[in-house]
Design an enzyme around this catalytic site. Structure first.
Site, PDB file in Angstrom:
ATOM      1  N   GLU A  56     -64.562  16.285   5.030  1.00 15.95           N
ATOM      2  CA  GLU A  56     -63.232  15.823   5.419  1.00 15.95           C
ATOM      3  C   GLU A  56     -63.152  15.958   6.828  1.00 15.95           C
ATOM      4  O   GLU A  56     -62.514  15.130   7.403  1.00 15.95           O
ATOM      5  CB  GLU A  56     -62.214  16.412   4.616  1.00 15.95           C
ATOM      6  CG  GLU A  56     -62.150  16.243   3.231  1.00 15.95           C
ATOM      7  CD  GLU A  56     -62.505  17.335   2.435  1.00 15.95           C
ATOM      8  OE1 GLU A  56     -63.716  17.966   2.679  1.00 15.95           O
ATOM      9  OE2 GLU A  56     -61.985  17.828   1.579  1.00 15.95           O
ATOM     10  N   ASP A  69     -63.558  18.528  -0.893  1.00 16.89           N
ATOM     11  CA  ASP A  69     -63.027  19.652  -1.498  1.00 16.89           C
ATOM     12  C   ASP A  69     -63.015  19.354  -3.011  1.00 16.89           C
ATOM     13  O   ASP A  69     -62.528  18.193  -3.538  1.00 16.89           O
ATOM     14  CB  ASP A  69     -61.814  20.111  -1.154  1.00 16.89           C
ATOM     15  CG  ASP A  69     -61.652  20.630   0.577  1.00 16.89           C
ATOM     16  OD1 ASP A  69     -62.729  21.192   0.905  1.00 16.89           O
ATOM     17  OD2 ASP A  69     -60.632  20.585   1.155  1.00 16.89           O
ATOM     18  N   ASP A 117     -60.548  19.488  -5.227  1.00 18.71           N
ATOM     19  CA  ASP A 117     -59.379  19.474  -5.900  1.00 18.71           C
ATOM     20  C   ASP A 117     -58.905  17.992  -6.021  1.00 18.71           C
ATOM     21  O   ASP A 117     -59.790  17.092  -5.805  1.00 18.71           O
ATOM     22  CB  ASP A 117     -58.451  20.185  -5.140  1.00 18.71           C
ATOM     23  CG  ASP A 117     -58.294  19.736  -3.652  1.00 18.71           C
ATOM     24  OD1 ASP A 117     -58.846  18.713  -3.481  1.00 18.71           O
ATOM     25  OD2 ASP A 117     -57.678  20.484  -2.852  1.00 18.71           O
ATOM     26  N   GLU A 146     -56.798  16.115  -4.392  1.00 21.00           N
ATOM     27  CA  GLU A 146     -57.228  15.285  -2.914  1.00 21.00           C
ATOM     28  C   GLU A 146     -58.679  15.189  -2.509  1.00 21.00           C
ATOM     29  O   GLU A 146     -58.827  13.891  -2.262  1.00 21.00           O
ATOM     30  CB  GLU A 146     -56.329  16.186  -1.852  1.00 21.00           C
ATOM     31  CG  GLU A 146     -56.016  15.487  -0.842  1.00 21.00           C
ATOM     32  CD  GLU A 146     -54.692  14.714  -1.366  1.00 21.00           C
ATOM     33  OE1 GLU A 146     -54.426  13.739  -0.348  1.00 21.00           O
ATOM     34  OE2 GLU A 146     -53.970  15.013  -2.030  1.00 21.00           O
ATOM     35  N   TYR A 193     -61.968  28.888  -0.360  1.00 19.97           N
ATOM     36  CA  TYR A 193     -60.989  27.713  -0.184  1.00 19.97           C
ATOM     37  C   TYR A 193     -59.707  28.225  -0.345  1.00 19.97           C
ATOM     38  O   TYR A 193     -59.348  29.036  -1.215  1.00 19.97           O
ATOM     39  CB  TYR A 193     -61.371  26.638  -1.145  1.00 19.97           C
ATOM     40  CG  TYR A 193     -60.850  25.375  -1.153  1.00 19.97           C
ATOM     41  CD1 TYR A 193     -60.617  24.627  -0.095  1.00 19.97           C
ATOM     42  CD2 TYR A 193     -59.894  24.835  -2.424  1.00 19.97           C
ATOM     43  CE1 TYR A 193     -59.935  23.600  -0.036  1.00 19.97           C
ATOM     44  CE2 TYR A 193     -59.204  23.704  -2.107  1.00 19.97           C
ATOM     45  CZ  TYR A 193     -59.393  23.003  -1.086  1.00 19.97           C
ATOM     46  OH  TYR A 193     -58.676  21.830  -0.998  1.00 19.97           O
ATOM     47  N   ARG A 195     -56.825  26.525  -0.754  1.00 18.16           N
ATOM     48  CA  ARG A 195     -55.736  25.718  -1.716  1.00 18.16           C
ATOM     49  C   ARG A 195     -56.308  26.227  -3.304  1.00 18.16           C
ATOM     50  O   ARG A 195     -57.332  25.653  -3.760  1.00 18.16           O
ATOM     51  CB  ARG A 195     -55.705  24.144  -1.692  1.00 18.16           C
ATOM     52  CG  ARG A 195     -55.105  24.004  -0.317  1.00 18.16           C
ATOM     53  CD  ARG A 195     -54.998  22.409  -0.242  1.00 18.16           C
ATOM     54  NE  ARG A 195     -54.504  21.917   1.143  1.00 18.16           N
ATOM     55  CZ  ARG A 195     -55.091  21.941   2.268  1.00 18.16           C
ATOM     56  NH1 ARG A 195     -56.561  21.620   1.913  1.00 18.16           N
ATOM     57  NH2 ARG A 195     -54.507  21.434   3.489  1.00 18.16           N
ATOM     58  N   HIS A 201     -60.990  27.442  -8.705  1.00 16.57           N
ATOM     59  CA  HIS A 201     -61.543  27.998  -7.891  1.00 16.57           C
ATOM     60  C   HIS A 201     -61.327  29.425  -7.819  1.00 16.57           C
ATOM     61  O   HIS A 201     -60.640  30.000  -8.677  1.00 16.57           O
ATOM     62  CB  HIS A 201     -60.966  27.703  -6.151  1.00 16.57           C
ATOM     63  CG  HIS A 201     -60.976  26.394  -6.029  1.00 16.57           C
ATOM     64  ND1 HIS A 201     -59.770  25.582  -5.599  1.00 16.57           N
ATOM     65  CD2 HIS A 201     -62.060  25.521  -6.302  1.00 16.57           C
ATOM     66  CE1 HIS A 201     -60.047  24.087  -5.400  1.00 16.57           C
ATOM     67  NE2 HIS A 201     -61.303  24.110  -5.966  1.00 16.57           N
TER      68      HIS A 201
END
Length: 940
Positions: free
Chosen positions: A11, A97, A99, A101, A322, A324, A369
Site C-alpha cells: 500500500e 494488509d 484485513d 481494507e 500490524y 489494526r 492478527h
C-alpha cells in the site's frame, strides 16, 4: 529462477522501501499508495447513467446493489506505473494488509491490472526478514468473503450518508453529514452533555484526621460513621442531587463541631480493629488497536489520529507488528521474547512459571492478527533505538514495548491493612474512622509498566501503595490535626478520545481501526470541539441528534448500530450473503423498516422545532444560519429580541441563570465616538454579525423653518430633496482583537478607518508599500506581492526599513524567525529547515517546498521534529492536489461514456474501459473476478 522478476505490490511507499530491503534482487516492490479505485461521485457519471439509483448513489440499488467504480484521477499515473512494472514480471505478489481494507485493495488491483502471470496473495503481520520470508513461502488465495464485507460496508455507508445527509442540509444546516458510526459517536457525546445539563449538584462535608500512635509516625484516616450512621460520599447522591436512604449527609456546622470535638484532648481515640489481607494485581493485556489509542491518549496525550499515524509509520518501518487488530494473542516467538527480556532486565523471579494468555473482551473481535507488539523474534529495547527513533515515534514504541513485556511478567503482590478507629468525644458522639495502606512486597510487572486510567475511573477501589505504622487493637491514638472539608458532587465527566473509544468498543459500534477517522470527522463537521482532553458537543450537534432520534430512531440506536457490525462480520466469515443483507437494510423486512421506507415516510419535519431548545419559559436557544442565539419571548405583535451567545460557552454552561444573565446584560448599542474633522461625518462603533467595527455615517439632516402661506403656522420641513444619486459606500474597519468596542476612542477609530496605511515607497521599484488588515490577518502589500505581519499592531508600527526587510525575504519558508511558531532541523528528504507556521486555514508544517496542514485534534505543541517529518512525508506521498476541473476533461468523459456496455449482463466491457471504471456484477458467489471493494477508507 535466474533472469526473472517478481512484482510485489504493497500500500505505502514506506512499506515498499522496508520490504525491498528483505526481498533483494529479483523482486521489484511498488506501492499502490492506498486504494486505486472507489465509487464514482454521481455528478461525474456519464450522462446516460445519471438516472435512478445509479445516478443518485453510483450504486444500482435495483440491480443487486451493483457499485460503479472508477480509477481516481490522481491514481491514473500510479496505475500506469504498476502496469509497466507488471509487463516485465513473471509473477505478481499482492502484499497488502491482511484485513478487509487490504483484501479490497488487492481485489481492485487484480480488476484493474488484469495480470496474465501467476498471482499470489502474500500476507504478514510484521515487517521483518523472517516474517517476509515466511509469507513468501506460504502464499494464499484472495479471501473474497473479506472483500464482500468491505464492499458491503462501503455501500452501506454511501446509502446511509446520501439518504440522510440531505435531510440535515435542509432542516439543520449546509455542510453537515450523517454516518453509521459518526452519528452514534455524536449521539454518545450529546447524551453525556444532556446528563450534565440535567445534573443537580449536591453539597456535603466530610473530615480527615491525622492520627498517630505514641512515638509513631502519623497517618491519615477518614470519617465513615457517626453514631452508627454511614457518612455520605459523592457516590451516595444521584444525578438529581437526591441522597440515598440510610446515609447521613454532614453539613458544615456539624462537620466543624465534630472536628473541634476531636481536637479536644478529652477525645478518646482508639484502634477498634486491624485487618490484613493479601494483595495481588495482574498485568494488563498487550495492546489492541483500541487499548493503544486509549493508553496513548492517557499517558502521551496523543489524539487517536496521531496515535494511528505514528503506529502506521512504526509498522511500515519494521518496528512493530500490524497496528489494526482486535487480538490480544501473542505468538509463541513473541511470548518467548517478552519472557526472556523480562528475566534478563528485571530478574528471573519476575517471570511466571507458565506463559500468560489473554482473551479479547471486544463484542466483535474479528482479526486474526497478533496483539500490537515490537516486531521480531527478539525485541529491540527502547534504549537500543534511542539513536534511531526520535520524539513521538520513540515514545509510542517505548509504550508498546513496556506493555508487551509487562504482559508476560508476574503479578505484583503485597499486603493491604485496613484499620478501624473509634473516637468518643465529650458530648457522647461516637465517630468511626478508617485508614488503609498497601505495602507491595513483590513488584513483579510494575517494574516495567503500570496501566493508566481515565478521569472517570479514578475512584476504582484499586489499592494505592501506602504504609501504615504498626498498630494493634485497643491501642490509643493521638490527634495531630483534623480538617473538615466541603464537597460538591460533579456531573458525569465529558468523553475524552480515550473514553469515547472505550465506550464505542464496549457497545460494539464501529471498528477500532476507524475510530481515529470518526473522531476527526465529527470534529471537522463542527459537531464536537476539543477543549483540552474533553470533547464538547456544539449546539448544532444537539439539533442533528434530535432530528435523527425523532425521524431515524433505529439508525442511531446503539444496539442496532452494533448489530450491523455483527452482520458485517458474518459476511466476512461467509455466513451471510451481502446482497440479501443490503436488501434487508435498505428495503426492510418483517423485523424492521428499511432505510428507503423511512425516507419515503418522513412526513413534515419542523426545522424551527428541531433547532430550538427551551432554556426557560421565556428564553429559547435557537440554531440560526450564523450560529446559536437566545430568543426572548415578546408580546403578541412585537418582534422577539435576540441575544448572541458568548463564543466558547459550552452547552452545560448555559443554565437558566446564565441565560437570564445574558438577556439582562446591557444591550450593546451603536455608539457615536465623535466627528471626523476631515469629512464632518459621525464615527460610530458597532457590533456586527462578524464582530465589532467602526464606520462613518452622515449626521441627521438639518431642517429649515417654513411658514404655511394660508395660516401663517410654522412647521419643520426638510430641505428640498435633490435628485437621487447612489450613495457612496461608507468606510468601515474591524477592530483589532486587542481593542474593546466600549472604550475605543476617536483617534484610534480614525486610524482604523484610514487603513490601508502607506508605509513608504520601494526605492528600487517605485512601488508603494501599504500595511493593512485582511481576512487572514495583518499584512504588507507592494503591487501584487504580499507579506504577513506578526501582529495587528505592526500595521501602525512597521516602518519602511522593516517592510523592505520583509520583502527581501522569500515569501514562503524563510521569513524572519518571529513568523514561525516553531522551527526544527532540516528535513532529511529535502534538506531544508522545517517550520510550523500559522496560515489562513490553521497551523501547518513546511520545509519551504511542501506544506502539510496539522490535523484537527493535534496542536502545535504536539508536533515535534519526528511528527513534522512524518506529516511532510505523508503529504509528498499523496502527490500534488488535483483540481476538480481535471475530472471534466473531455478525454475522461469519453472513457466514461463507453461504460454502458458494462451494464449488459452477457457483454464484457471493452478492455480500455476496464482500466477506468467498473460496474460490479451481482456476485454469483465469490469467484475473485466478481467481487470488489472501495478504494478509500469509509467515513462511518
Amino acid at each position: 529462477m535466474s533472469g526473472t522478476k517478481k512484482l510485489v505490490i504493497v500500500e505505502s511507499p514506506a512499506k515498499a522501501k522496508t520490504i525491498a530491503q528483505y526481498l533483494g534482487d529479483g523482486y521489484e516492490v511498488q506501492a499502490s499508495v492506498g486504494h486505486i479505485r472507489d465509487l464514482i461521485e454521481p455528478k461525474n457519471l456519464p450522462a446516460e447513467l445519471k438516472k435512478g439509483s445509479l445516478g443518485k448513489f453510483s450504486i444500482d440499488v435495483e440491480n443487486n446493489f451493483q457499485p460503479y467504480y472508477v480509477v481516481s484521477e490522481q491514481k491514473k499515473k500510479t496505475v500506469a506505473d504498476l502496469k509497466r512494472a507488471l509487463k516485465d514480471a513473471d509473477e505478481l505478489y499482492l502484499a497488502t494488509d491482511e484485513d478487509r481494507e487490504g483484501e479490497a485493495i488487492a481485489w481492485h488491483l487484480l480488476e484493474v491490472l488484469k495480470p496474465k502471470v501467476p498471482v499470489k496473495r502474500m500476507v504478514f503481520h510484521e515487517i521483518t526478514q523472517e516474517a517476509i520470508q515466511r509469507a513468501q513461502e506460504n502464499p494464499r488465495e484472495l479471501d473474497t468473503a473479506l472483500v464482500d464485507a468491505q464492499e458491503t460496508r462501503r455501500i452501506l455507508d454511501r446509502l446511509y450518508g446520501f439518504e440522510i445527509s440531505p435531510v440535515l442540509w435542509r432542516k439543520v444546516g449546509p455542510g453537515l453529514s450523517a454516518g453509521r458510526v459518526q452519528s452514534a459517536a455524536t449521539r454518545l457525546i450529546v447524551d453525556r452533555e444532556r446528563e450534565r445539563l440535567a445534573f443537580i449538584a449536591a453539597s456535603y462535608w466530610d473530615l480527615t484526621a491525622q492520627l498517630a500512635p505514641e512515638d509513631g509516625r502519623p497517618f491519615e484516616a477518614r470519617l465513615v460513621r457517626v453514631d452508627g450512621e454511614r457518612i455520605a460520599t459523592g457516590r451516595d447522591f444521584d444525578d438529581k442531587g437526591v441522597l440515598k436512604a440510610g446515609v447521613r449527609a454532614l453539613d458544615e456546622a456539624t462537620a466543624t463541631k465534630l472536628a473541634d470535638a476531636l481536637r479536644d484532648s478529652s477525645a478518646d481515640v482508639t484502634v477498634a480493629s486491624v485487618e490484613s489481607k493479601p494483595y495481588t494485581r495482574r498485568p494488563a493485556a498487550p495492546f489492541s488497536t483500541s487499548t493503544l489509542q486509549q493508553e496513548a491518549a492517557r499517558k502521551l496525550r496523543f489524539s487517536a489520529k496521531q496515535t494511528m499515524s505514528i503506529a502506521q509509520s512504526l509498522y511500515e518501518n519494521g518496528y512493530i507488528t500490524y497496528m489494526r487488530t482486535d487480538s490480544l494473542n501473542l505468538s509463541q516467538q513473541a511470548v518467548g521474547a517478552a519472557r526472556s527480556q523480562a528475566a534478563s532486565l528485571y530478574g528471573a523471579d519476575t517471570v511466571p512459571e507458565k506463559p500468560r494468555s489473554y482473551a479479547s473482551k471486544s463484542k466483535n473481535a474479528q482479526e486474526a492478527h497478533e496483539a500490537i507488539r515490537p516486531a521480531g523474534d527478539t525485541f529491540r529495547t527502547p534504549s537500543q533505538l534511542e539513536g534511531t527513533l526520535r520524539g513521538n515515534d520513540w515514545k509510542l514504541y517505548d509504550l508498546i514495548w513496556k506493555r508487551t513485556v509487562a504482559s508476560q511478567m508476574a503479578d505484583a503482590k503485597g499486603m493491604t491493612a485496613t484499620v478501624g478507629i473509634t473516637a468518643k468525644v465529650a458530648d457522647g458522639t461516637v465517630a468511626e474512622l478508617t485508614a488503609s495502606g498497601t505495602v507491595i512486597t513483590f513488584r513483579g510487572f510494575l517494574q516495567a509498566y503500570e496501566e493508566g486510567r481515565d478521569e472517570d475511573q479514578a475512584d476504582t477501589g484499586e489499592a494505592k501503595e501506602a504504609k501504615l505504622p504498626p498498630l494493634s487493637e485497643g491501642q490509643n491514638l493521638g490527634v495531630a490535626e483534623v480538617e473538615p472539608k466541603g464537597h460538591e458532587t460533579s456531573p458525569p465527566p465529558r468523553y475524552t478520545e480515550a473514553s469515547l473509544v472505550k465506550k464505542l468498543e464496549e457497545l460494539g459500534i464501529g471498528r477500532p481501526s476507524t475510530y481515529a477517522a470518526i473522531i476527526s470527522t465529527i470534529v471537522d463537521r463542527g459537531y464536537v470541539t476539543p477543549r483540552g482532553q474533553a470533547l464538547i458537543p456544539g449546539w448544532v450537534a444537539f439539533s442533528v441528534v434530535r432530528l435523527l432520534e425523532q425521524f431515524f430512531g433505529d439508525l442511531v440506536e446503539y444496539d442496532f448500530t452494533a448489530a450491523m457490525e455483527n452482520d458485517l462480520d458474518r459476511i466476512a466469515g461467509g455466513e451471510q450473503d451481502r446482497v440479501e443483507w443490503l436488501q434487508s437494510f435498505y428495503f426492510g423486512d418483517e423485523k424492521h423498516r428499511g432505510l428507503r421506507t423511512v425516507i419515503d415516510n418522513l412526513g413534515e419535519i419542523d426545522a424551527r422545532e428541531i433547532n430550538s431548545t427551551a432554556v426557560t419559559d421565556a428564553i429559547t436557544l435557537r440554531i440560526g444560519r450564523y450560529g446559536p442565539y437566545l430568543e426572548v419571548a415578546a408580546d403578541e405583535g412585537e418582534t422577539p429580541r435576540r441575544v448572541n451567545l458568548p463564543e466558547g460557552l459550552a452547552p452545560d454552561e448555559l443554565t437558566p441563570q446564565k441565560a437570564q444573565e445574558l438577556v439582562d446584560a446591557p444591550v450593546v448599542t451603536d455608539r457615536v465616538i465623535g466627528v471626523n474633522p476631515d469629512t464632518g461625518k459621525n464615527v460610530v462603533a458597532k457590533d456586527g454579525r462578524f464582530g465589532p467595527y467602526v464606520t462613518e455615517v452622515d449626521p441627521e439632516p438639518e431642517t429649515e423653518i417654513v411658514a404655511d402661506q394660508a395660516t401663517g403656522e410654522v412647521a419643520d420641513a426638510p430641505k428640498k430633496p435633490k435628485k437621487k444619486v447612489a450613495a457612496p459606500k461608507p468606510r468601515t474597519a474591524s477592530l483589532f482583537k486587542s481593542m474593546d468596542l466600549a472604550t475605543i476612542d476617536l483617534e484610534t477609530a480614525l486610524r482604523l478607518l484610514d487603513l490601508p496605511r502607506v508605509v513608504g515607497t520601494d526605492p528600487e521599484t517605485g512601488e508603494e508599500i501599504t500595511s493593512q488588515n485582511g481576512r487572514y490577518g495583518a499584512y504588507l502589500k507592494k503591487g501584487t506581492d504580499t507579506r504577513s505581519l506578526t501582529s495587528e499592531d505592526a500595521i501602525f508600527d512597521i516602518d519602511l526599513a522593516g517592510a523592505l526587510e520583509l520583502f527581501a525575504l522569500p515569501k514562503y519558508g524563510n521569513q524572519r524567525a518571529s513568523s514561525a511558531l516553531k522551527e526544527f532541523e532540516p528535513d532529511p528528504e529535502s534538506g531544508k529547515p522545517i517550520k510550523i507556521k500559522d496560515g489562513r486555514f490553521g497551523a501547518y508544517v513546511t520545509d519551504g517546498v511542501t506544506n502539510a496542514t496539522i490535523p484537527r485534534g493535534e496542536t502545535v505543541e504536539d508536533v515535534d521534529f519526528d511528527r513534522a517529518v512524518q506529516l511532510l512525508a505523508d503529504k509528498r506521498a499523496k502527490g500534488p492536489a488535483v483540481k476538480k476541473a481535471a475530472a471534466k476533461k473531455p478525454a475522461a468523459k469519453k472513457a466514461a461514456v463507453k461504460k454502458p456496455a458494462a451494464k449488459k449482463p452477457a457483454a464484457k466491457k471493452p478492455a480500455a474501459a476496464k482500466a477506468t471504471t467498473t460496474v460490479r456484477k451481482a456476485p454469483a458467489r465469490k469467484p475473485a473476478a466478481k467481487d470488489g471493494l472501495p478504494t478509500t477508507t469509509p467515513k462511518e
